[in-house]
Every structure is written in structure tokens, then in C-alpha cells.
Design an enzyme around this catalytic site. Structure first.
Site, short mmCIF file in Angstrom:
data_model
loop_
_atom_site.label_atom_id
_atom_site.label_comp_id
_atom_site.label_asym_id
_atom_site.label_seq_id
_atom_site.Cartn_x
_atom_site.Cartn_y
_atom_site.Cartn_z
N HIS A 128 5.34 5.86 11.48
CA HIS A 128 4.78 5.73 10.13
C HIS A 128 3.83 6.92 9.95
O HIS A 128 2.61 6.76 9.94
CB HIS A 128 4.04 4.39 10.02
N ARG A 170 11.31 3.94 2.98
CA ARG A 170 10.99 2.96 4.03
C ARG A 170 12.24 2.15 4.29
O ARG A 170 12.93 1.73 3.36
CB ARG A 170 9.85 2.03 3.61
N LYS A 190 26.44 -4.39 -3.21
CA LYS A 190 27.90 -4.34 -3.37
C LYS A 190 28.56 -3.66 -2.17
O LYS A 190 29.76 -3.40 -2.18
CB LYS A 190 28.27 -3.55 -4.64
N ARG A 247 0.80 -1.22 0.00
CA ARG A 247 0.00 0.00 0.00
C ARG A 247 0.83 1.27 0.00
O ARG A 247 0.57 2.19 -0.78
CB ARG A 247 -0.88 0.07 1.27
N THR A 248 1.79 1.36 0.89
CA THR A 248 2.51 2.64 1.06
C THR A 248 3.25 2.99 -0.23
O THR A 248 3.15 4.11 -0.73
CB THR A 248 3.47 2.55 2.25
N1 CP Z 1 0.00 0.02 5.90
C1 CP Z 1 1.19 -0.28 5.32
O1 CP Z 1 2.22 0.32 5.65
O2 CP Z 1 1.10 -1.25 4.37
P1 CP Z 1 2.33 -1.73 3.48
O3 CP Z 1 3.33 -2.38 4.40
O4 CP Z 1 1.74 -2.69 2.47
O5 CP Z 1 2.93 -0.52 2.83
#
Ligand code: CP
Length: 301
Positions: free
Chosen positions: A128, A100, A79, A50-51
């Protein structure tokens, strides 16, 4: 120095509400072109559905181009290239970095290295913040207000970065929290102390059924296998809660079930067909909210 979004506390209450209002505009006006000529870098050192996809869709819907990676196996990190050098390189190519990473504090570190705005798309068990803004958007959409809500957070409250960010954002709006978790996964003391300091009431319980009927928002979370160092500890708690439709007979009529997703076993499929399930619309809302965040950090106020 560019403004970044690393922790939800980087935004004031007014900035958060501004993002929600702009997101509501983008929900009604999904295609824009005012970021044509801009390049957004999407760096995912940890898996995501999703993110990453909602951020990349958001950038595309604003007219920007997207570069990046979803898997570090195709990068020079294999590497031995450092995070510092990777961020320095990407800073030469893009106008904004979305990142991320499994390490807590990595996004803050990147924002100190880069002159570009950096958006934390999740750093370990820490924060988050864009999930928090989409959660707030969804709460306001379903309840008509953010004020005085009873929010029951269920599951992995120890490692769940989404619940940590959400507490720090919602304290402005006079919430009441119920923390439902097994003993092994209780809310960390630092967040409970934050709530005590701000006189926000909270209750802790290990019983899912015990407090279901009090909540306006039931915020379910997954027990995250990837955060456990001891597989036996994970086995003990992995199926601790399972919400099914039969448990929802006496809940408040306005109650909505949110979940950052992905889910594993904690919400049975039969809940999807009840009027309380809202997690798929919540995930859609992420796209509008992320459009608003990208636009804001690139200077479109
Ligand atoms: N909610 C969320 O962070 O989902 P993902 O890990 O799929 O990005």
C-alpha cells in the site's frame, strides 16, 4: 513506458523525499488547476473510504476530472469481463489509473498491460505504497525528522500491507522496530530478513504494554477479517489488543499514535482526546501526499 507506483521500492529515497516536500507545499496551497484537461481513473475492486476519497479529492484539487467505480457490481466485470480487458478499456479513457484490488500482484499486472501510470492503492496483503508515503509525511510532521525513530508496529503484521511497505521505506532512515503481534500474525520472514540484511534492529513481542514507553511512533493496525480464510482463526485474535488512554501514562512526550484506519476495537475512543492521537490528521495528510503523487506521475516534477 510511464512510471507507476506499485511497490514503495519503485521510488528512490530522493523521490520519496520529493513527494513529501511537494505534499507540504500542497498542504499550504490546497487548490491548483494545472491538471485541468487530465482525467484520472479511480478503480476500486475492494472497499475503501480514505484511500478512494482522498485520491479523488486530490485529483479534483489539482483540476483533473475523475472517472471510475467504487463497486464492481455496477461494471461489466459482473458479466465476466477480465481485469486485462477492463484495464485496456480504461486506458483509452484516462491519463492515469488508481487501482485497489484484493489480489496480490494485480496492480503490477495492470501496469504491464496499460501504457498509463498506475498507482497501487492496495493489492491484497502485499503493498500500500501511497499509505506509506502519507505515514512518512505524518512521522516527519510529528517528529521533525525521519531519522532514528523507534517505531512500534502493533496488530496484524502478517497480512497488514501498510506495515510491509513502511518497513521497506523507513530502512533508509536508521529506524528501530518493535513488532507487537500475536503468534498467529507475526511479521513475515521476508521482511525480517530484509531488515537483517540492512542491519536494522528489531524486537518481536506479543505484549502491547511491554514496549509502549520506548516508541516515538506507535503504529496500530486492525486485525483484518477479510484476509482470513478460517473464521475460527479470526475469532481467536480479533480482539487481541486494545489500547486505552490509561495505558499512555508513561509514554514518551513526543510519541504519536498512527493507524491507517479503519479501526475496530484496537484503539478505545478515549485515546482520541489524548495529545498522542494523530490518526485523523494522518488521514487528512493522505490527500496532500496523493496530490503530490498524482502530479509527479503525470510529469509535474
Ligand atoms: N487506510 C486505508 O487504506 O483506508 P481505506 O481502506 O478506508 O481506504
Amino acid at each position: 513506458m510511464s512510471k507507476s507506483l506499485i511497490s514503495i521500492t519503485d521510488f528512490s529515497k530522493d523521490e520519496m523525499l520529493h513527494i513529501l516536500d511537494v505534499a507540504a507545499y500542497f498542504e499550504k496551497n490546497k487548490m491548483q488547476s494545472f491538471l485541468s484537461g487530465k482525467v484520472v481513473a479511480s478503480l476500486f475492486f475492494e472497499p475503501s473510504t480514505r484511500t478512494r476519497l482522498s485520491f479523488e479529492t486530490a485529483a479534483n484539487r489539482l483540476g483533473a476530472k475523475v472517472i471510475g467505480f467504487a463497486d464492481t457490481r455496477n461494471t461489466s466485470i459482473t458479466k465476466g469481463e477480465s481485469l486485462k480487458d477492463t484495464i485496456k478499456m480504461v486506458s483509452n479513457y484516462a491519463d492515469l489509473i488508481i487501482m485497489r484490488h484484493p489480489l496480490e500482484g494485480s496492480s503490477r499486472y495492470a501496469s504491464e498491460i496499460s501504457s498509463l501510470p498506475v498507482i497501487n492503492a492496495g493489492d491484497g496483503a502485499n503493498q500500500h505504497p501511497t499509505q506509506t508515503l502519507l505515514d512518512m509525511y505524518t512521522m516527519r510532521e510529528t517528529q521533525g525528522t525521519l531519522e532514528n525513530l523507534c517505531i512500534n508496529m502493533v496488530g496484524d503484521l502478517k497480512y497488514g500491507r501498510t506495515v510491509h511497505s513502511l518497513i521497506q521505506a523507513m530502512y533508509y532512515f536508521h529506524p528501530r522496530f518493535i513488532f507487537t503481534s500475536p503468534n498467529e500474525l507475526t511479521m513475515p520472514e521476508q521482511y525480517k530478513e530484509f531488515l537483517r540484511q540492512h542491519e536494522i534492529p528489531f524486537t518481536e513481542t506479543d505484549s502491547l504494554v511491554g514496549h509502549l514507553n520506548e516508541a516515538d511512533i506507535l503504529y496500530m493496525t486492525r486485525v483484518q477479517q477479510e484476509r482470513f480464510t478460517d473464521p475460527m482463526e479470526y475469532e481467536k485474535v480479533k480482539n487481541v489488543y486494545r489500547l486505552d488512554a490509561s495505558m499512555l501514562r508513561s509514554v514518551k512526550s513526543n510519541m504519536k499514535i498512527l493507524h491507517p484506519l479503519p479501526r475496530v476495537n484496537e484503539i478505545a475512543q478515549d485515546v482520541d482526546d489524548t495529545p498522542y492521537a494523530y490518526y485523523f490528521k494522518q488521514a487528512e495528510n493522505g490527500m496532500y501526499v496523493r496530490m503530490a503523487i498524482i502530479a509527479y506521475l503525470l510529469g509535474y516534477k
